[in-house]
Design an enzyme around this catalytic site. Structure first.
Site, PDB file in Angstrom:
ATOM      1  N   ARG A 118      10.839  -7.843   4.620  1.00 40.05           N
ATOM      2  CA  ARG A 118      10.953  -6.392   4.441  1.00 40.05           C
ATOM      3  C   ARG A 118      12.122  -5.821   5.252  1.00 40.05           C
ATOM      4  O   ARG A 118      12.373  -6.231   6.377  1.00 40.05           O
ATOM      5  CB  ARG A 118       9.656  -5.710   4.881  1.00 40.05           C
ATOM      6  CG  ARG A 118       9.733  -4.194   4.742  1.00 40.05           C
ATOM      7  CD  ARG A 118       8.389  -3.560   4.675  1.00 40.05           C
ATOM      8  NE  ARG A 118       7.696  -3.533   5.959  1.00 40.05           N
ATOM      9  CZ  ARG A 118       6.505  -2.969   6.126  1.00 40.05           C
ATOM     10  NH1 ARG A 118       5.883  -2.419   5.112  1.00 40.05           N
ATOM     11  NH2 ARG A 118       5.929  -2.981   7.304  1.00 40.05           N
ATOM     12  N   ARG A 164      12.340  -3.230  10.752  1.00 44.29           N
ATOM     13  CA  ARG A 164      11.484  -2.391  11.597  1.00 44.29           C
ATOM     14  C   ARG A 164      11.149  -3.161  12.863  1.00 44.29           C
ATOM     15  O   ARG A 164      10.874  -4.355  12.788  1.00 44.29           O
ATOM     16  CB  ARG A 164      10.174  -2.087  10.844  1.00 44.29           C
ATOM     17  CG  ARG A 164      10.175  -0.760  10.147  1.00 44.29           C
ATOM     18  CD  ARG A 164       8.977  -0.591   9.253  1.00 44.29           C
ATOM     19  NE  ARG A 164       7.686  -0.700   9.933  1.00 44.29           N
ATOM     20  CZ  ARG A 164       6.524  -0.379   9.376  1.00 44.29           C
ATOM     21  NH1 ARG A 164       6.494   0.068   8.138  1.00 44.29           N
ATOM     22  NH2 ARG A 164       5.393  -0.511  10.030  1.00 44.29           N
ATOM     23  N   ARG A 187       0.080  -7.339  14.688  1.00 40.71           N
ATOM     24  CA  ARG A 187      -0.314  -6.290  13.736  1.00 40.71           C
ATOM     25  C   ARG A 187      -1.344  -6.796  12.741  1.00 40.71           C
ATOM     26  O   ARG A 187      -2.248  -6.060  12.348  1.00 40.71           O
ATOM     27  CB  ARG A 187       0.911  -5.758  12.995  1.00 40.71           C
ATOM     28  CG  ARG A 187       1.821  -4.933  13.890  1.00 40.71           C
ATOM     29  CD  ARG A 187       3.108  -4.599  13.187  1.00 40.71           C
ATOM     30  NE  ARG A 187       2.898  -3.737  12.044  1.00 40.71           N
ATOM     31  CZ  ARG A 187       3.633  -3.797  10.937  1.00 40.71           C
ATOM     32  NH1 ARG A 187       4.586  -4.681  10.810  1.00 40.71           N
ATOM     33  NH2 ARG A 187       3.394  -2.969   9.955  1.00 40.71           N
ATOM     34  N   ARG A 244      -8.255   3.465  10.503  1.00 35.97           N
ATOM     35  CA  ARG A 244      -7.977   2.056  10.795  1.00 35.97           C
ATOM     36  C   ARG A 244      -9.178   1.401  11.477  1.00 35.97           C
ATOM     37  O   ARG A 244      -9.193   0.191  11.647  1.00 35.97           O
ATOM     38  CB  ARG A 244      -6.808   1.924  11.782  1.00 35.97           C
ATOM     39  CG  ARG A 244      -5.418   2.132  11.229  1.00 35.97           C
ATOM     40  CD  ARG A 244      -4.882   0.901  10.545  1.00 35.97           C
ATOM     41  NE  ARG A 244      -3.532   0.511  10.854  1.00 35.97           N
ATOM     42  CZ  ARG A 244      -2.412   1.053  10.395  1.00 35.97           C
ATOM     43  NH1 ARG A 244      -2.451   2.108   9.639  1.00 35.97           N
ATOM     44  NH2 ARG A 244      -1.244   0.551  10.710  1.00 35.97           N
ATOM     45  N   LYS A 298       0.824  -1.214   0.000  1.00 42.66           N
ATOM     46  CA  LYS A 298       0.000   0.000   0.000  1.00 42.66           C
ATOM     47  C   LYS A 298       0.859   1.265   0.000  1.00 42.66           C
ATOM     48  O   LYS A 298       0.585   2.199  -0.743  1.00 42.66           O
ATOM     49  CB  LYS A 298      -0.890  -0.081   1.244  1.00 42.66           C
ATOM     50  CG  LYS A 298      -1.819   1.038   1.479  1.00 42.66           C
ATOM     51  CD  LYS A 298      -2.845   0.659   2.537  1.00 42.66           C
ATOM     52  CE  LYS A 298      -2.238   0.091   3.808  1.00 42.66           C
ATOM     53  NZ  LYS A 298      -1.644   1.071   4.704  1.00 42.66           N
TER      54      LYS A 298
HETATM   55  P1  AMP Z   1       1.874   1.451   9.492  1.00 42.86           P
HETATM   56  O1  AMP Z   1       3.165   1.997   8.967  1.00 42.86           O
HETATM   57  O2  AMP Z   1       0.676   2.013   8.765  1.00 42.86           O
HETATM   58  O3  AMP Z   1       1.874  -0.051   9.549  1.00 42.86           O
HETATM   59  O4  AMP Z   1       1.715   1.974  10.998  1.00 42.86           O
HETATM   60  C1  AMP Z   1       2.674   1.643  11.964  1.00 42.86           C
HETATM   61  C2  AMP Z   1       2.054   1.795  13.346  1.00 42.86           C
HETATM   62  O5  AMP Z   1       1.653   3.162  13.563  1.00 42.86           O
HETATM   63  C3  AMP Z   1       0.781   0.971  13.602  1.00 42.86           C
HETATM   64  O6  AMP Z   1       1.063  -0.370  13.963  1.00 42.86           O
HETATM   65  C4  AMP Z   1       0.165   1.763  14.764  1.00 42.86           C
HETATM   66  O7  AMP Z   1       0.866   1.539  15.965  1.00 42.86           O
HETATM   67  C5  AMP Z   1       0.452   3.203  14.345  1.00 42.86           C
HETATM   68  N1  AMP Z   1      -0.638   3.734  13.489  1.00 42.86           N
HETATM   69  C6  AMP Z   1      -0.574   4.032  12.167  1.00 42.86           C
HETATM   70  N2  AMP Z   1      -1.753   4.481  11.716  1.00 42.86           N
HETATM   71  C7  AMP Z   1      -2.601   4.457  12.770  1.00 42.86           C
HETATM   72  C8  AMP Z   1      -3.982   4.782  12.945  1.00 42.86           C
HETATM   73  N3  AMP Z   1      -4.748   5.210  11.939  1.00 42.86           N
HETATM   74  N4  AMP Z   1      -4.514   4.653  14.192  1.00 42.86           N
HETATM   75  C9  AMP Z   1      -3.775   4.231  15.222  1.00 42.86           C
HETATM   76  N5  AMP Z   1      -2.480   3.867  15.128  1.00 42.86           N
HETATM   77  C10 AMP Z   1      -1.887   3.989  13.916  1.00 42.86           C
END
Ligand code: AMP
Length: 205
Positions: A122, A152, A163, A88, A13
């Protein structure tokens, strides 16, 4: 062009979001990137978000909604934007709906087996900060800039499982946008370029 890209973690994405934003010259608003930047730079937001992000859990809605609302008010978002990683959950979708009307919501879909495989491979580049993959590295370094790479914290296998559960694109969100008549879905098993073509065809409609 006010867009939302939905997709499970590891669906590519973020990569697709960057391609769309480049082509259509709109800002890429990734809540994950906002949180990671703030954590790395030890800001007050970073300190509040860190424990949730590192555990693979969602940062509380109150904090996340406020950050997105502030970001969408900025000048560069007035002609359009692409949201990635937000909303989310349905509460966040309602909060977003109060401040902006999206034009298109596209789900990039991928099976769970494929997701686990992609995320375990990754790597992140310390220099260009872009994601890469163990299969693409050159002499163990980033294939784009030669930078050192790292895993990461939240791409470790035990966290990936959390996750996956926490970040499933819920039917509630899908139905919310279906009801508005702005929901589209594509499959992400193809290569990056082919997936982008599918996405772009929807954007041109
Ligand atoms: P991502 O890079 O989108 O996988 O986001 C990494 C982490 O950031 C997630 O596992 C959450 O801890 C936090 N995060 C990202 N977007 C959100 C969201 N919309 N609401 C809450 N936590 C978020």
């Amino acid at each position: 062009m006010k867009l939302l890209l939905l997709g499970p973690i590891g669906s590519g994405k973020g990569t697709q979001a960057k391609l769309i934003c480049k082509k259509y010259n709109i800002p890429h608003i990734s809540t994950g990137e906002i949180f990671r930047w703030n954590i790395e730079n030890k800001t007050s937001l970073g300190k509040q978000a860190q424990k949730f992000v590192n555990a693979g859990k969602l940062v509380p809605d109150s904090l996340t909604n406020e950050i997105v609302a502030d970001r969408l008010k900025k000048e560069d978002c007035q002609k359009g934007f692409l949201l990635d990683g937000y909303p989310r959950n349905i509460e966040q979708a309602h909060a977003l709906d109060k401040i902006v009307s999206l034009d298109k919501v596209i789900l990039i879909d991928l099976s769970e087996d494929e997701i686990i495989k992609r995320l375990s491979n990754r790597r992140m580049c310390k220099i260009c900060r872009q994601p890469t993959n163990t299969e693409w590295l050159v002499d163990g370094k980033c294939e784009k800039c030669g930078g050192e790479v790292y895993v990461r914290d939240d791409d470790k296998p035990e966290i990936i499982k959390v996750r996956l559960e926490t970040n499933k694109v819920s039917n509630e969100i899908i139905n919310f946008y279906k009801d508005k008549g702005i929901f589209y879905k594509i499959n992400a098993t193809n290569e990056v370029e082919q997936t982008f073509e599918l996405l772009d065809a929807i954007l041109k409609q």
